[in-house]
Design a protein around this motif. Structure first.
Motif, PDB file in Angstrom:
ATOM      1  N   GLU A  29      25.569 104.395  24.270  1.00 44.54           N
ATOM      2  CA  GLU A  29      25.201 105.773  24.643  1.00 44.54           C
ATOM      3  C   GLU A  29      23.770 106.085  24.229  1.00 44.54           C
ATOM      4  O   GLU A  29      22.999 106.672  25.011  1.00 44.54           O
ATOM      5  CB  GLU A  29      26.147 106.776  23.984  1.00 44.54           C
ATOM      6  CG  GLU A  29      27.559 106.746  24.508  1.00 44.54           C
ATOM      7  CD  GLU A  29      28.522 107.580  23.658  1.00 44.54           C
ATOM      8  OE1 GLU A  29      28.051 108.285  22.719  1.00 44.54           O
ATOM      9  OE2 GLU A  29      29.725 107.533  23.917  1.00 44.54           O
ATOM     10  N   LEU A  30      23.397 105.708  23.025  1.00 47.97           N
ATOM     11  CA  LEU A  30      22.033 105.981  22.546  1.00 47.97           C
ATOM     12  C   LEU A  30      20.994 105.237  23.376  1.00 47.97           C
ATOM     13  O   LEU A  30      19.945 105.796  23.707  1.00 47.97           O
ATOM     14  CB  LEU A  30      21.895 105.595  21.075  1.00 47.97           C
ATOM     15  CG  LEU A  30      22.344 106.635  20.076  1.00 47.97           C
ATOM     16  CD1 LEU A  30      22.297 106.079  18.655  1.00 47.97           C
ATOM     17  CD2 LEU A  30      21.494 107.888  20.174  1.00 47.97           C
ATOM     18  N   LEU A  31      21.281 104.002  23.712  1.00 51.53           N
ATOM     19  CA  LEU A  31      20.327 103.241  24.525  1.00 51.53           C
ATOM     20  C   LEU A  31      20.188 103.854  25.917  1.00 51.53           C
ATOM     21  O   LEU A  31      19.090 103.858  26.486  1.00 51.53           O
ATOM     22  CB  LEU A  31      20.735 101.774  24.599  1.00 51.53           C
ATOM     23  CG  LEU A  31      20.613 101.010  23.283  1.00 51.53           C
ATOM     24  CD1 LEU A  31      21.102  99.582  23.455  1.00 51.53           C
ATOM     25  CD2 LEU A  31      19.191 101.041  22.747  1.00 51.53           C
ATOM     26  N   GLN A  32      21.271 104.397  26.448  1.00 52.88           N
ATOM     27  CA  GLN A  32      21.188 105.094  27.729  1.00 52.88           C
ATOM     28  C   GLN A  32      20.338 106.357  27.599  1.00 52.88           C
ATOM     29  O   GLN A  32      19.558 106.686  28.490  1.00 52.88           O
ATOM     30  CB  GLN A  32      22.590 105.427  28.248  1.00 52.88           C
ATOM     31  CG  GLN A  32      23.354 104.207  28.706  1.00 52.88           C
ATOM     32  CD  GLN A  32      24.820 104.481  28.998  1.00 52.88           C
ATOM     33  OE1 GLN A  32      25.395 105.452  28.529  1.00 52.88           O
ATOM     34  NE2 GLN A  32      25.425 103.587  29.774  1.00 52.88           N
ATOM     35  N   GLU A  33      20.470 107.062  26.471  1.00 53.98           N
ATOM     36  CA  GLU A  33      19.646 108.245  26.229  1.00 53.98           C
ATOM     37  C   GLU A  33      18.177 107.862  26.082  1.00 53.98           C
ATOM     38  O   GLU A  33      17.294 108.572  26.583  1.00 53.98           O
ATOM     39  CB  GLU A  33      20.127 108.980  24.969  1.00 53.98           C
ATOM     40  CG  GLU A  33      21.475 109.655  25.137  1.00 53.98           C
ATOM     41  CD  GLU A  33      21.954 110.310  23.842  1.00 53.98           C
ATOM     42  OE1 GLU A  33      21.126 110.920  23.134  1.00 53.98           O
ATOM     43  OE2 GLU A  33      23.158 110.221  23.549  1.00 53.98           O
ATOM     44  N   VAL A  34      17.910 106.753  25.408  1.00 49.64           N
ATOM     45  CA  VAL A  34      16.532 106.258  25.266  1.00 49.64           C
ATOM     46  C   VAL A  34      15.952 105.947  26.641  1.00 49.64           C
ATOM     47  O   VAL A  34      14.817 106.328  26.959  1.00 49.64           O
ATOM     48  CB  VAL A  34      16.484 105.018  24.339  1.00 49.64           C
ATOM     49  CG1 VAL A  34      15.149 104.314  24.428  1.00 49.64           C
ATOM     50  CG2 VAL A  34      16.785 105.416  22.898  1.00 49.64           C
ATOM     51  N   GLN A  35      16.728 105.274  27.471  1.00 52.15           N
ATOM     52  CA  GLN A  35      16.278 104.939  28.819  1.00 52.15           C
ATOM     53  C   GLN A  35      15.999 106.206  29.617  1.00 52.15           C
ATOM     54  O   GLN A  35      14.979 106.309  30.307  1.00 52.15           O
ATOM     55  CB  GLN A  35      17.313 104.083  29.538  1.00 52.15           C
ATOM     56  CG  GLN A  35      16.889 103.710  30.940  1.00 52.15           C
ATOM     57  CD  GLN A  35      17.954 102.913  31.676  1.00 52.15           C
ATOM     58  OE1 GLN A  35      19.100 102.819  31.246  1.00 52.15           O
ATOM     59  NE2 GLN A  35      17.565 102.332  32.789  1.00 52.15           N
ATOM     60  N   ALA A  36      16.883 107.182  29.537  1.00 48.55           N
ATOM     61  CA  ALA A  36      16.696 108.440  30.261  1.00 48.55           C
ATOM     62  C   ALA A  36      15.446 109.166  29.768  1.00 48.55           C
ATOM     63  O   ALA A  36      14.684 109.726  30.568  1.00 48.55           O
ATOM     64  CB  ALA A  36      17.925 109.336  30.109  1.00 48.55           C
ATOM     65  N   ALA A  37      15.209 109.146  28.469  1.00 46.76           N
ATOM     66  CA  ALA A  37      14.010 109.793  27.920  1.00 46.76           C
ATOM     67  C   ALA A  37      12.752 109.151  28.476  1.00 46.76           C
ATOM     68  O   ALA A  37      11.794 109.856  28.851  1.00 46.76           O
ATOM     69  CB  ALA A  37      14.028 109.726  26.397  1.00 46.76           C
ATOM     70  N   MET A  38      12.732 107.836  28.554  1.00 45.83           N
ATOM     71  CA  MET A  38      11.549 107.152  29.101  1.00 45.83           C
ATOM     72  C   MET A  38      11.409 107.434  30.599  1.00 45.83           C
ATOM     73  O   MET A  38      10.304 107.671  31.081  1.00 45.83           O
ATOM     74  CB  MET A  38      11.637 105.643  28.848  1.00 45.83           C
ATOM     75  CG  MET A  38      11.419 105.275  27.401  1.00 45.83           C
ATOM     76  SD  MET A  38       9.857 105.864  26.712  1.00 45.83           S
ATOM     77  CE  MET A  38       8.685 104.770  27.501  1.00 45.83           C
ATOM     78  N   THR A  39      12.513 107.409  31.317  1.00 45.82           N
ATOM     79  CA  THR A  39      12.480 107.693  32.748  1.00 45.82           C
ATOM     80  C   THR A  39      11.940 109.089  33.018  1.00 45.82           C
ATOM     81  O   THR A  39      11.150 109.294  33.939  1.00 45.82           O
ATOM     82  CB  THR A  39      13.892 107.545  33.358  1.00 45.82           C
ATOM     83  OG1 THR A  39      14.338 106.204  33.145  1.00 45.82           O
ATOM     84  CG2 THR A  39      13.900 107.857  34.839  1.00 45.82           C
ATOM     85  N   ASN A  40      12.348 110.038  32.178  1.00 47.58           N
ATOM     86  CA  ASN A  40      11.918 111.430  32.337  1.00 47.58           C
ATOM     87  C   ASN A  40      10.586 111.726  31.656  1.00 47.58           C
ATOM     88  O   ASN A  40      10.144 112.884  31.640  1.00 47.58           O
ATOM     89  CB  ASN A  40      12.992 112.380  31.789  1.00 47.58           C
ATOM     90  CG  ASN A  40      14.273 112.292  32.579  1.00 47.58           C
ATOM     91  OD1 ASN A  40      14.273 112.038  33.770  1.00 47.58           O
ATOM     92  ND2 ASN A  40      15.392 112.484  31.891  1.00 47.58           N
ATOM     93  N   ARG A  41       9.988 110.702  31.090  1.00 45.44           N
ATOM     94  CA  ARG A  41       8.713 110.831  30.364  1.00 45.44           C
ATOM     95  C   ARG A  41       8.794 111.860  29.237  1.00 45.44           C
ATOM     96  O   ARG A  41       7.836 112.559  28.950  1.00 45.44           O
ATOM     97  CB  ARG A  41       7.577 111.145  31.328  1.00 45.44           C
ATOM     98  CG  ARG A  41       7.341 110.017  32.294  1.00 45.44           C
ATOM     99  CD  ARG A  41       6.074 110.208  33.064  1.00 45.44           C
ATOM    100  NE  ARG A  41       5.765 108.961  33.760  1.00 45.44           N
ATOM    101  CZ  ARG A  41       5.457 108.910  35.025  1.00 45.44           C
ATOM    102  NH1 ARG A  41       5.394 109.994  35.744  1.00 45.44           N
ATOM    103  NH2 ARG A  41       5.187 107.757  35.580  1.00 45.44           N
ATOM    104  N   ASP A  42       9.970 111.919  28.625  1.00 46.87           N
ATOM    105  CA  ASP A  42      10.174 112.789  27.472  1.00 46.87           C
ATOM    106  C   ASP A  42       9.940 111.937  26.223  1.00 46.87           C
ATOM    107  O   ASP A  42      10.870 111.446  25.592  1.00 46.87           O
ATOM    108  CB  ASP A  42      11.590 113.378  27.487  1.00 46.87           C
ATOM    109  CG  ASP A  42      11.789 114.448  26.429  1.00 46.87           C
ATOM    110  OD1 ASP A  42      10.978 114.498  25.476  1.00 46.87           O
ATOM    111  OD2 ASP A  42      12.759 115.217  26.537  1.00 46.87           O
ATOM    112  N   TYR A  43       8.667 111.782  25.902  1.00 47.50           N
ATOM    113  CA  TYR A  43       8.284 110.858  24.843  1.00 47.50           C
ATOM    114  C   TYR A  43       8.636 111.367  23.454  1.00 47.50           C
ATOM    115  O   TYR A  43       8.864 110.582  22.547  1.00 47.50           O
ATOM    116  CB  TYR A  43       6.804 110.517  24.969  1.00 47.50           C
ATOM    117  CG  TYR A  43       6.481 109.949  26.330  1.00 47.50           C
ATOM    118  CD1 TYR A  43       7.204 108.858  26.833  1.00 47.50           C
ATOM    119  CD2 TYR A  43       5.497 110.501  27.125  1.00 47.50           C
ATOM    120  CE1 TYR A  43       6.931 108.330  28.085  1.00 47.50           C
ATOM    121  CE2 TYR A  43       5.212 109.981  28.385  1.00 47.50           C
ATOM    122  CZ  TYR A  43       5.930 108.898  28.857  1.00 47.50           C
ATOM    123  OH  TYR A  43       5.669 108.388  30.094  1.00 47.50           O
ATOM    124  N   VAL A  44       8.708 112.670  23.294  1.00 45.97           N
ATOM    125  CA  VAL A  44       9.139 113.230  22.014  1.00 45.97           C
ATOM    126  C   VAL A  44      10.606 112.855  21.781  1.00 45.97           C
ATOM    127  O   VAL A  44      10.975 112.404  20.695  1.00 45.97           O
ATOM    128  CB  VAL A  44       8.930 114.767  21.973  1.00 45.97           C
ATOM    129  CG1 VAL A  44       9.566 115.368  20.728  1.00 45.97           C
ATOM    130  CG2 VAL A  44       7.448 115.107  22.054  1.00 45.97           C
TER     131      VAL A  44
END
Length: 119
Positions: free
Chosen positions: A79-94
């Motif tokens: 789940e966390l790795l999916q959230e990390v991937q989504a953050a990068m996809t959405n350019r939510d670097y924070v």
């Protein structure tokens, strides 16, 4: 101890040695990313490979000793790795850095604590 027990113990010892390095690498990736160091990508790749090794080792141990390392939530890592991937996809670097420095690091620390308890 039989051969399987020795292998399980050695794998737990390897996990106990490796997890602190993986935890530190989570901070290092975030710091390198935040300061614009291009080598964050290689370190992040190494973190992902490390997580893969850790989860594989835990699964392997559980396959031969079904009552060990039960507190380690492998599903939460996914789940966390999916959230990390989504953050990068959405350019939510924070969020990307927060997930590494707080969520993933905390989860890996819990893994490390449990492995230490079972040694």
């Amino acid at each position: 101890m039989n051969d399987v027990q020795v292998l399980v113990r050695e794998t737990k010892e390897s996990l106990a040695d490796y997890l602190p390095n993986l935890i530190a690498a989570c901070d290092q990736v975030a710091e390198k990313f935040q300061t614009g160091q291009e080598d964050w990508v290689e370190l992040f790749q190494a973190v992902l490979e490390g997580i893969n090794w850790v989860t594989g080792a835990v699964q392997g141990i559980r396959n031969v000793e079904s009552t060990t390392l039960l507190g380690l939530e492998l599903e939460r890592v996914i789940e966390l790795l999916q959230e990390v991937q989504a953050a990068m996809t959405n350019r939510d670097y924070v969020l990307f850095c927060d997930l590494l420095q707080y969520e993933l690091k905390t989860l890996l620390q819990a893994y490390s604590d449990q492995v230490q308890q079972e040694l």
